[in-house]
Design a protein around this motif. Sequence first.
Motif, PDB file in Angstrom:
ATOM      1  N   GLN A  36       0.828  -1.202   0.000  1.00 30.79           N
ATOM      2  CA  GLN A  36       0.000   0.000   0.000  1.00 30.79           C
ATOM      3  C   GLN A  36       0.862   1.251   0.000  1.00 30.79           C
ATOM      4  O   GLN A  36       2.076   1.203   0.139  1.00 30.79           O
ATOM      5  CB  GLN A  36      -0.922  -0.051   1.231  1.00 30.79           C
ATOM      6  N   GLU A  37       0.204   2.377  -0.133  1.00 24.16           N
ATOM      7  CA  GLU A  37       0.809   3.711  -0.104  1.00 24.16           C
ATOM      8  C   GLU A  37       1.728   3.865   1.101  1.00 24.16           C
ATOM      9  O   GLU A  37       1.332   3.574   2.225  1.00 24.16           O
ATOM     10  CB  GLU A  37      -0.320   4.736  -0.021  1.00 24.16           C
ATOM     11  N   ASN A  38       2.957   4.343   0.863  1.00 25.97           N
ATOM     12  CA  ASN A  38       3.881   4.546   1.980  1.00 25.97           C
ATOM     13  C   ASN A  38       4.312   5.998   2.138  1.00 25.97           C
ATOM     14  O   ASN A  38       5.218   6.286   2.907  1.00 25.97           O
ATOM     15  CB  ASN A  38       5.105   3.632   1.852  1.00 25.97           C
ATOM     16  N   ALA A  39       3.675   6.907   1.412  1.00 25.01           N
ATOM     17  CA  ALA A  39       4.059   8.316   1.504  1.00 25.01           C
ATOM     18  C   ALA A  39       3.065   9.141   2.317  1.00 25.01           C
ATOM     19  O   ALA A  39       3.458   9.959   3.130  1.00 25.01           O
ATOM     20  CB  ALA A  39       4.217   8.916   0.106  1.00 25.01           C
ATOM     21  N   ASP A  40       1.784   8.923   2.106  1.00 23.82           N
ATOM     22  CA  ASP A  40       0.760   9.702   2.799  1.00 23.82           C
ATOM     23  C   ASP A  40       0.034   8.799   3.803  1.00 23.82           C
ATOM     24  O   ASP A  40      -0.751   7.935   3.409  1.00 23.82           O
ATOM     25  CB  ASP A  40      -0.232  10.275   1.787  1.00 23.82           C
ATOM     26  N   PRO A  41       0.261   8.984   5.098  1.00 21.80           N
ATOM     27  CA  PRO A  41      -0.366   8.129   6.108  1.00 21.80           C
ATOM     28  C   PRO A  41      -1.894   8.219   6.136  1.00 21.80           C
ATOM     29  O   PRO A  41      -2.553   7.335   6.676  1.00 21.80           O
ATOM     30  CB  PRO A  41       0.240   8.605   7.430  1.00 21.80           C
ATOM     31  N   ASP A  42      -2.465   9.252   5.520  1.00 23.97           N
ATOM     32  CA  ASP A  42      -3.924   9.370   5.465  1.00 23.97           C
ATOM     33  C   ASP A  42      -4.555   8.202   4.706  1.00 23.97           C
ATOM     34  O   ASP A  42      -5.687   7.813   4.990  1.00 23.97           O
ATOM     35  CB  ASP A  42      -4.349  10.688   4.802  1.00 23.97           C
ATOM     36  N   VAL A  43      -3.813   7.640   3.754  1.00 22.26           N
ATOM     37  CA  VAL A  43      -4.329   6.491   3.001  1.00 22.26           C
ATOM     38  C   VAL A  43      -4.594   5.330   3.945  1.00 22.26           C
ATOM     39  O   VAL A  43      -5.635   4.673   3.885  1.00 22.26           O
ATOM     40  CB  VAL A  43      -3.349   6.072   1.882  1.00 22.26           C
ATOM     41  N   LEU A  44      -3.657   5.072   4.850  1.00 23.89           N
ATOM     42  CA  LEU A  44      -3.813   3.970   5.801  1.00 23.89           C
ATOM     43  C   LEU A  44      -4.961   4.228   6.771  1.00 23.89           C
ATOM     44  O   LEU A  44      -5.702   3.308   7.134  1.00 23.89           O
ATOM     45  CB  LEU A  44      -2.508   3.727   6.546  1.00 23.89           C
ATOM     46  N   VAL A  45      -5.130   5.470   7.179  1.00 22.97           N
ATOM     47  CA  VAL A  45      -6.246   5.845   8.058  1.00 22.97           C
ATOM     48  C   VAL A  45      -7.572   5.599   7.343  1.00 22.97           C
ATOM     49  O   VAL A  45      -8.491   5.009   7.905  1.00 22.97           O
ATOM     50  CB  VAL A  45      -6.132   7.319   8.515  1.00 22.97           C
ATOM     51  N   ASP A  46      -7.648   6.028   6.078  1.00 26.58           N
ATOM     52  CA  ASP A  46      -8.878   5.818   5.311  1.00 26.58           C
ATOM     53  C   ASP A  46      -9.169   4.336   5.102  1.00 26.58           C
ATOM     54  O   ASP A  46     -10.334   3.910   5.178  1.00 26.58           O
ATOM     55  CB  ASP A  46      -8.806   6.534   3.960  1.00 26.58           C
TER      56      ASP A  46
END
Length: 137
Positions: free
Chosen positions: A52-62
């Motif tokens: 998964q995305e490793n630059a913007d932590p908001d992706v993991l929150v979503d």
Amino acid sequence: MTHYQKLLRIPTIGKSFYNITPKVAAIVTESGVETGLCTLFLRHTSASLVIQENADPDVLVDLANFMAKLVPESGKYIHDAEGADDMPAHIRTALTHTSEHIPINRGQLVLGTWQGIYIWEHRQRSHLRELVVHLSA
């Protein structure tokens, strides 16, 4: 064909994403495999693997918020031997993966610019998760 295998034990402290990319990359380097395949297998039914995305932590929150709505802990589940989060964790794992395959080229994982490898802990309490890293060349 050459094979290299190592077991990683990853402690988790509850429901969250745990970036294991550096640990896996270190094993690839240690193995000496230049061109091949890295297979990851998480030996559990209440945690999963995601790339998964490793630059913007908001992706993991979503992602976590979406999964919580999709598989709520307040559901009426029959299996609750280890608590209210037990069956939802099994369902979340069934909807995701317990294994991933990543090519190796020039001694490095062939991940996209913004990709990271995560263990997604679905349980609320801490666990010691076991990840088999198998490299073949």
